[in-house]
Scaffold this motif. Sequence first.
Motif, mmCIF file in Angstrom:
data_model
loop_
_atom_site.group_PDB
_atom_site.id
_atom_site.type_symbol
_atom_site.label_atom_id
_atom_site.label_comp_id
_atom_site.label_asym_id
_atom_site.label_seq_id
_atom_site.Cartn_x
_atom_site.Cartn_y
_atom_site.Cartn_z
ATOM 1 N N GLU A 48 0.526 -1.190 -0.247
ATOM 2 C CA GLU A 48 0.144 -0.141 -0.148
ATOM 3 C C GLU A 48 0.599 1.555 0.072
ATOM 4 O O GLU A 48 0.136 2.242 -0.837
ATOM 5 C CB GLU A 48 -1.107 0.050 1.288
ATOM 6 C CG GLU A 48 -0.148 -0.176 2.698
ATOM 7 C CD GLU A 48 0.023 -1.141 3.172
ATOM 8 O OE1 GLU A 48 -0.441 -2.140 4.075
ATOM 9 O OE2 GLU A 48 -0.235 -2.504 2.442
ATOM 10 N N LYS A 53 -1.530 9.609 0.164
ATOM 11 C CA LYS A 53 -2.692 9.136 1.228
ATOM 12 C C LYS A 53 -3.797 8.941 0.692
ATOM 13 O O LYS A 53 -5.116 8.639 1.298
ATOM 14 C CB LYS A 53 -2.152 9.977 2.447
ATOM 15 C CG LYS A 53 -1.152 9.164 2.412
ATOM 16 C CD LYS A 53 -0.492 10.529 3.988
ATOM 17 C CE LYS A 53 0.768 10.129 4.042
ATOM 18 N NZ LYS A 53 0.479 10.906 5.564
ATOM 19 N N TYR A 61 -8.441 0.421 1.583
ATOM 20 C CA TYR A 61 -7.905 -1.285 1.708
ATOM 21 C C TYR A 61 -8.431 -0.515 3.759
ATOM 22 O O TYR A 61 -7.960 -1.470 4.406
ATOM 23 C CB TYR A 61 -6.797 -0.673 1.431
ATOM 24 C CG TYR A 61 -5.402 -2.064 1.487
ATOM 25 C CD1 TYR A 61 -5.701 -3.583 2.097
ATOM 26 C CD2 TYR A 61 -4.258 -1.495 2.305
ATOM 27 C CE1 TYR A 61 -5.260 -4.063 2.088
ATOM 28 C CE2 TYR A 61 -3.973 -2.609 2.801
ATOM 29 C CZ TYR A 61 -3.977 -3.626 2.760
ATOM 30 O OH TYR A 61 -3.566 -5.517 2.949
ATOM 31 N N ASN A 62 -7.514 1.248 4.286
ATOM 32 C CA ASN A 62 -7.699 1.130 5.661
ATOM 33 C C ASN A 62 -8.577 0.994 5.891
ATOM 34 O O ASN A 62 -8.655 0.507 7.273
ATOM 35 C CB ASN A 62 -6.922 2.477 4.826
ATOM 36 C CG ASN A 62 -5.380 2.630 4.719
ATOM 37 O OD1 ASN A 62 -5.614 1.524 4.923
ATOM 38 N ND2 ASN A 62 -4.935 3.881 4.805
ATOM 39 N N LYS A 65 -9.097 -3.407 6.695
ATOM 40 C CA LYS A 65 -8.159 -3.438 8.010
ATOM 41 C C LYS A 65 -8.596 -2.708 9.049
ATOM 42 O O LYS A 65 -8.700 -3.354 10.392
ATOM 43 C CB LYS A 65 -6.780 -2.373 7.744
ATOM 44 C CG LYS A 65 -5.808 -3.766 6.678
ATOM 45 C CD LYS A 65 -4.385 -3.219 6.679
ATOM 46 C CE LYS A 65 -3.807 -1.792 6.622
ATOM 47 N NZ LYS A 65 -2.701 -1.267 6.241
ATOM 48 N N GLU A 66 -9.615 -1.873 9.237
ATOM 49 C CA GLU A 66 -9.776 -0.822 10.204
ATOM 50 C C GLU A 66 -11.251 -2.358 11.077
ATOM 51 O O GLU A 66 -11.060 -2.463 12.256
ATOM 52 C CB GLU A 66 -10.266 0.048 10.282
ATOM 53 C CG GLU A 66 -9.863 1.380 10.238
ATOM 54 C CD GLU A 66 -8.892 1.841 11.641
ATOM 55 O OE1 GLU A 66 -9.273 1.740 12.519
ATOM 56 O OE2 GLU A 66 -8.669 2.761 11.701
ATOM 57 N N ARG A 70 -5.721 -7.057 9.319
ATOM 58 C CA ARG A 70 -4.558 -7.226 8.547
ATOM 59 C C ARG A 70 -5.226 -8.737 7.087
ATOM 60 O O ARG A 70 -4.968 -9.719 7.992
ATOM 61 C CB ARG A 70 -3.523 -7.575 8.837
ATOM 62 C CG ARG A 70 -1.924 -7.351 7.432
ATOM 63 C CD ARG A 70 -0.985 -7.368 8.058
ATOM 64 N NE ARG A 70 0.078 -6.482 7.843
ATOM 65 C CZ ARG A 70 1.291 -6.965 7.473
ATOM 66 N NH1 ARG A 70 1.762 -7.567 8.564
ATOM 67 N NH2 ARG A 70 2.451 -6.440 6.617
ATOM 68 N N TYR A 175 -2.762 -2.514 12.702
ATOM 69 C CA TYR A 175 -2.195 -1.367 14.181
ATOM 70 C C TYR A 175 -1.738 -1.530 15.214
ATOM 71 O O TYR A 175 -1.997 -2.642 15.660
ATOM 72 C CB TYR A 175 -3.552 -0.680 13.077
ATOM 73 C CG TYR A 175 -4.060 -0.054 12.506
ATOM 74 C CD1 TYR A 175 -3.214 0.649 11.768
ATOM 75 C CD2 TYR A 175 -5.436 -1.229 11.527
ATOM 76 C CE1 TYR A 175 -4.259 1.239 10.447
ATOM 77 C CE2 TYR A 175 -5.861 -0.851 10.408
ATOM 78 C CZ TYR A 175 -5.151 0.581 10.093
ATOM 79 O OH TYR A 175 -5.705 0.721 9.360
ATOM 80 N N PRO A 202 -0.057 2.087 11.978
ATOM 81 C CA PRO A 202 0.252 1.254 10.930
ATOM 82 C C PRO A 202 1.718 0.227 11.177
ATOM 83 O O PRO A 202 2.660 0.469 11.852
ATOM 84 C CB PRO A 202 0.549 1.530 8.861
ATOM 85 C CG PRO A 202 0.699 2.599 9.809
ATOM 86 C CD PRO A 202 0.165 2.867 10.904
#
Length: 794
Positions: A48, A53, A61-62, A65-66, A70, A175, A202
């Motif tokens: 990534e 940003k 993607y973020n 993951k949140e 992952r 994270y 991260p």
Amino acid sequence: MYKRLEELFGRFGAFITRHPFVVILFSLAIVAFPISQLPKITMDTSTEGFLHKDDPMLLHYNAFKEQFGRDEHIVIAITSDKIFSIPFLTKLKQLHKELEDNLPYLDEVTSLVNVRNTRGEGDQLIVEDLLENFPKNEQEVAKLKKIAMGNEFYRNLLLSKDGKITTIIIETQAYTSDTKEDLNAMFDAFDDAAQEDVKKEPLTDEQNAQIVKKVKEIVAKYEAKDFDIHYAGSPSVMDALKTMMREDMQKFTRVTIAIILVFLFLIFRRISATFYPLIVIVLALLSTVGSMAYFGAAFKLPTQIVPSLLIAVSIGATVHVLSIFFDRFNATKEKAGSIIFTLQHSGLAIMMTGVTTAIGIASFAGSEVAPISDMGVFASLGVVTSLFLTLTLLPALLMVTRLKPKPVSDKHRLDNLMQKLAYLPTHHPKSVLFVSLALVLISLMLATNIRTSHYPLEWFPKDDPNYIGTHYIDANMNGSLTMEMVLDTKEENGWQNPKRLQKLDTLYHELEGYDDGKTYIGKIVSLNNIIKESNRALHENNQSYYSIPKDQALVSQELLLFENSGSDDLEDVVDSQFSKLRVTLKLPWVDSIDTEDILNHVKKRYHEVFSDLDVTMTGIIPILSHTFTMAIHSSVVSYFIAFMLIAICMMFIMGSIRLGLISMIPNLSPIIIGLTIMYIYHIPLDMFTLLIGSIAIGLAVDDTIHFMHNFRRYYHSSGDAIAAVESTFYTTGKAMVITSIVLSLGFYAYMFGQMQSVQNFGFLTGSVIVLALLADLMLAPALMVLVAKKGWIR
């Protein structure tokens, strides 16, 4: 105008000769602050990290993951004919526990030891670890084998179809922070809203490296003939890629500098001429990297060519200064006058080459790929810094150094070579032009057959454990990478709707095993697996009930029972409100170019089946594909912008639109003919070869400007094009030859690197440097002779 500017550079040279120490201190003060920021530089080899940003792909993607954690896993595959035996299972359990107890930043370890086993006892739904009741005899082992081999969820995820390979899947935290463990206790006292206020960091490259290193240490202790271990997964592959790439680039940058030092000494026979260019290169490079650190730009795989680019540009400018200075100094034996002459003779040309090169490289600043954009910004800054130091620090150092003039006869051999080189383009210009045109046309035709590629796995040596392990796991477990689909109903309990779940399951059966001839979907995991397992268990473990219930109340009841069983597997596939669903599709690691069709097909089918939902595709495979598509598009746009900006600069330098466009021919020819080399040696157009053109632009433009600037001066004084070419060859031509020989040999040294991408980089860059030299020694003078005959030069 040119004369006035040259006189201005001459006066600047006179200032340097009068105040050399002031100039040295001022130059060092300019670069001191950025160099002081060097300790803050970071490295980012994450997939990534290629995205800006604000890129929607990264934002999706973020968000993924949140919610789900992952998606990049380390996969350990263990091969044995005795997987279902007490000794093997005992050893597997020990390995599993050691990984759980010792791995940093760990989220979960999954294997046959703790994978869910869903079964029913009367009205009870029991979800337990598969080896919760460890087998004590062969009968219990046989029963365990029957359960495991018959479980659809395990197949191609934790167990191969033939039962001879089992895997351990290591999922790390998405994270993390240094105070995470301390915060956990505090979090228990706060509600969810309070937790969301805590900033999540991260996982860094260094933390990922710690995980991979520990995994390898632990796994190595268990390796045996009947416990054959392979490992794969993007965390391991990218860590190895970063390590090998960094080792190769650092090692061969040092080799390149060593070669430069040796050749500079052999050519100039002076310590000052050997080490002063190195001082300029090192200071420009350190200040550039320090600027990256100050502005928070991490070193990423593509930006690792920045040192090579700055070496190429810096050495060219410094050699031009040294060559002209020492020729003059040896002839006049007067140091101050030689410095003034050098800056008046070539200071303007050097400044124009630096500015033009910086503009060309800066065209990459608008790239959609983050590290290529960073390269455009900081490499152009580095070029300007190098230009500044070459015109200030270098002559000041020469001024304060004790120098002895050498006999003028020492230069005759190189002069004779330059005289011979000048003969062909001046006496046979049409032949040179015809051959060059033919090569360019052939190269353009062959360029259509060059394949594009973004396949980091193929950059490894074929005996690398990551290369071997990934191919082994892909072949035997149907894949090692994933793409993720997120289906958002925007309503509470939206994924307890049986009709929606039935559509999910139907699409699951349609896509699992789908093969488009380039790649295939080896496994799909989602909520439907859990519901079907629960439904079967609550119907006396009858396989005929391995299906989605038609009644929503029953679905809700089964999901409630599953949640209350103690298993946390639901968190991996659906959010707490049952509104947002995750579908994981496992694929083999193939070239990103070969995944485009299947990604488009999967995305299309999910959009068609769930047209009423918010459908998002994310994950490592889509990011790899998206990154390279953007890199190709951005590079085409960047090279076009670079061509236009450099052409405008050349028009200004040549004082004519027509001559400016003609002078671009020697700039473009090396890049175009370089495509033929790629075709002949089957080198793909990938993330690294895309960027070699930026170095080619820097070198070709520099040499072309030096040639054109000096040719124009000598032509105006003599009116004879042939004599002007010869005079140009005797002065700036020698510096061009010296620079190109030194640089090409330095970059050819990269061919001894470990990684295929580094080898290709060195071979192509060295070859393009040679082609750029030939273009400026053959094509550029031939064009000027022909142009002069037509009377186009005023």
